[in-house]
Design a protein around this motif. Sequence first.
Motif, PDB file in Angstrom:
ATOM      1  N   TYR A  54      16.402 -19.096  -3.175  1.00 39.50           N
ATOM      2  CA  TYR A  54      15.534 -18.410  -2.222  1.00 39.50           C
ATOM      3  C   TYR A  54      14.732 -17.304  -2.909  1.00 39.50           C
ATOM      4  CZ  TYR A  54      19.314 -14.915  -2.277  1.00 39.50           C
ATOM      5  OH  TYR A  54      20.253 -13.991  -2.673  1.00 39.50           O
ATOM      6  N   ASP A  56      12.985 -13.386  -1.915  1.00 38.95           N
ATOM      7  CA  ASP A  56      12.709 -12.295  -0.990  1.00 38.95           C
ATOM      8  C   ASP A  56      11.304 -11.772  -1.285  1.00 38.95           C
ATOM      9  OD1 ASP A  56      15.295 -12.467  -0.006  1.00 38.95           O
ATOM     10  OD2 ASP A  56      16.072 -10.903  -1.340  1.00 38.95           O
ATOM     11  N   GLU A  70      10.337 -10.997   4.069  1.00 34.04           N
ATOM     12  CA  GLU A  70      11.521 -11.835   4.256  1.00 34.04           C
ATOM     13  C   GLU A  70      12.636 -11.380   3.325  1.00 34.04           C
ATOM     14  OE1 GLU A  70       9.767 -16.072   5.902  1.00 34.04           O
ATOM     15  OE2 GLU A  70      10.569 -15.979   3.858  1.00 34.04           O
ATOM     16  N   TYR A  71      13.818 -11.194   3.908  1.00 33.23           N
ATOM     17  CA  TYR A  71      14.990 -10.787   3.118  1.00 33.23           C
ATOM     18  C   TYR A  71      16.138 -11.731   3.445  1.00 33.23           C
ATOM     19  CZ  TYR A  71      18.792  -8.056   1.130  1.00 33.23           C
ATOM     20  OH  TYR A  71      19.878  -7.659   0.373  1.00 33.23           O
ATOM     21  N   THR A  72      16.687 -12.361   2.412  1.00 30.22           N
ATOM     22  CA  THR A  72      17.750 -13.343   2.606  1.00 30.22           C
ATOM     23  C   THR A  72      19.097 -12.651   2.680  1.00 30.22           C
ATOM     24  OG1 THR A  72      16.445 -14.929   1.351  1.00 30.22           O
ATOM     25  CG2 THR A  72      18.751 -15.473   1.738  1.00 30.22           C
ATOM     26  N   TYR A 134      15.302 -13.287  12.786  1.00 30.01           N
ATOM     27  CA  TYR A 134      15.719 -14.057  11.613  1.00 30.01           C
ATOM     28  C   TYR A 134      15.546 -15.537  11.883  1.00 30.01           C
ATOM     29  CZ  TYR A 134      20.128 -14.987  14.102  1.00 30.01           C
ATOM     30  OH  TYR A 134      21.062 -15.382  15.024  1.00 30.01           O
ATOM     31  N   ARG A 137      17.414 -21.173   7.327  1.00 27.59           N
ATOM     32  CA  ARG A 137      16.610 -21.992   6.420  1.00 27.59           C
ATOM     33  C   ARG A 137      17.528 -22.794   5.508  1.00 27.59           C
ATOM     34  NH1 ARG A 137      11.919 -18.627   4.341  1.00 27.59           N
ATOM     35  NH2 ARG A 137      11.436 -18.828   6.552  1.00 27.59           N
ATOM     36  N   VAL A 151      17.465 -15.866   6.873  1.00 22.49           N
ATOM     37  CA  VAL A 151      16.295 -15.155   6.360  1.00 22.49           C
ATOM     38  C   VAL A 151      15.831 -14.172   7.432  1.00 22.49           C
ATOM     39  CG1 VAL A 151      13.953 -15.353   5.464  1.00 22.49           C
ATOM     40  CG2 VAL A 151      15.638 -17.132   4.947  1.00 22.49           C
TER      41      VAL A 151
END
Length: 373
Positions: A54, A56, A70-72, A134, A137, A151
């Motif tokens: 992923y 971010d 976006e922050y996972t 959120y 994903r 996410v």
Amino acid sequence: MTTSLEVINPGDIRTRTEIRAAFGGSPQGGICPSEDRHSVNLYSDPDVGEQNGYYDGWLAEEDELGPVFEYTGAGKSGDQTFDGGAGSGNRAILRHAEQDRVLRVFTRVGKLPGSDTKTHRYLGTFTLDGMEPYVWRRVHDEDGHERNVIVFRLRQEGAVQRSEQDVIPAAEETTAEFVPFRAVTAAMFQSDPATSGALPLPKQRVRKGSSTRKAAPNAETSGTFVVPEAFSTKLSVRAASAATVAVRHEAELTQAYKAHLDSFGHQTGAFQIKVKGLTSTLRTDLYDATDHVLYEAKGSNSREDVRMALGQVLDYSRYVKTPGQEGEPKRVILLPAAPPADMYTLLDRYDVGVAYRADDGGFVGEVVPKAGP
């Protein structure tokens, strides 16, 4: 005059020790809540993220409310969760408003010279997007294993640093990967008890001068078949609004219709779409793999929602391809009630069908599975 290290502004580079002195939090980990400093510190490491499937960062494409970061969530292997100890950090992000904390984002930039001590650049303060806090994903880790990650969609709260180096890389090539039914990834709005806290409403976008960023090419795409997570029936926000009610109704409607399809043995899911040249990930509402039908759901049957659904289903259907199915799927709009009569003429022009909820709670439409006599 020397500025105290405890005053950290967006763009400043600090060690974690210096960050902790200002904002609290633990000395390790990616999600670090601090009760006494009313903060949840989010650390992003581009190298670690890429290894685990992923990225971010900022989406290059803004929506009507402005930019999204976006922050996972936490969890480097297996499916991420909101439950138990493994999900404590993810719960801290989701409940930050309820617990009167702000989200502060930091990204790793390097190390102190001659040292293994990492340095981090402060991006600023954020809050969760009140409409879609959120999404789930589907990603592949460095070993090629599929997993579900959370996410978070962050909106800036105050002054933030937006740098090109923090923009998520655009999709470079076309891939089409079919994910079996066991895969779970979909937009989630709230579920109890993990998401019982209040979420802030999104702030109105403040329009500034036009961006100099060039439009990215988007001629090719990738589509991944995924399966909808169970949608919740509640959406808690600080203030009621028509938009949030519509979101909740759409989620409830989609889940009810998915259950109807499942009761007839249909394989149901959604499509996760990456468009070449773009950074954002699209997700369809519902796909019936058994009958090759793509559904776009709306929380009301208003003219405006029907027109929006029409545009979305026409857009998404171009990318829906699955083994054993030829051509684009049948396109259907899913509504809570029949649309205005004249809208059928518009939908017929584009060969788009309608399915809607009947007064008895069942569903009506030419593609809706029905029990035999």
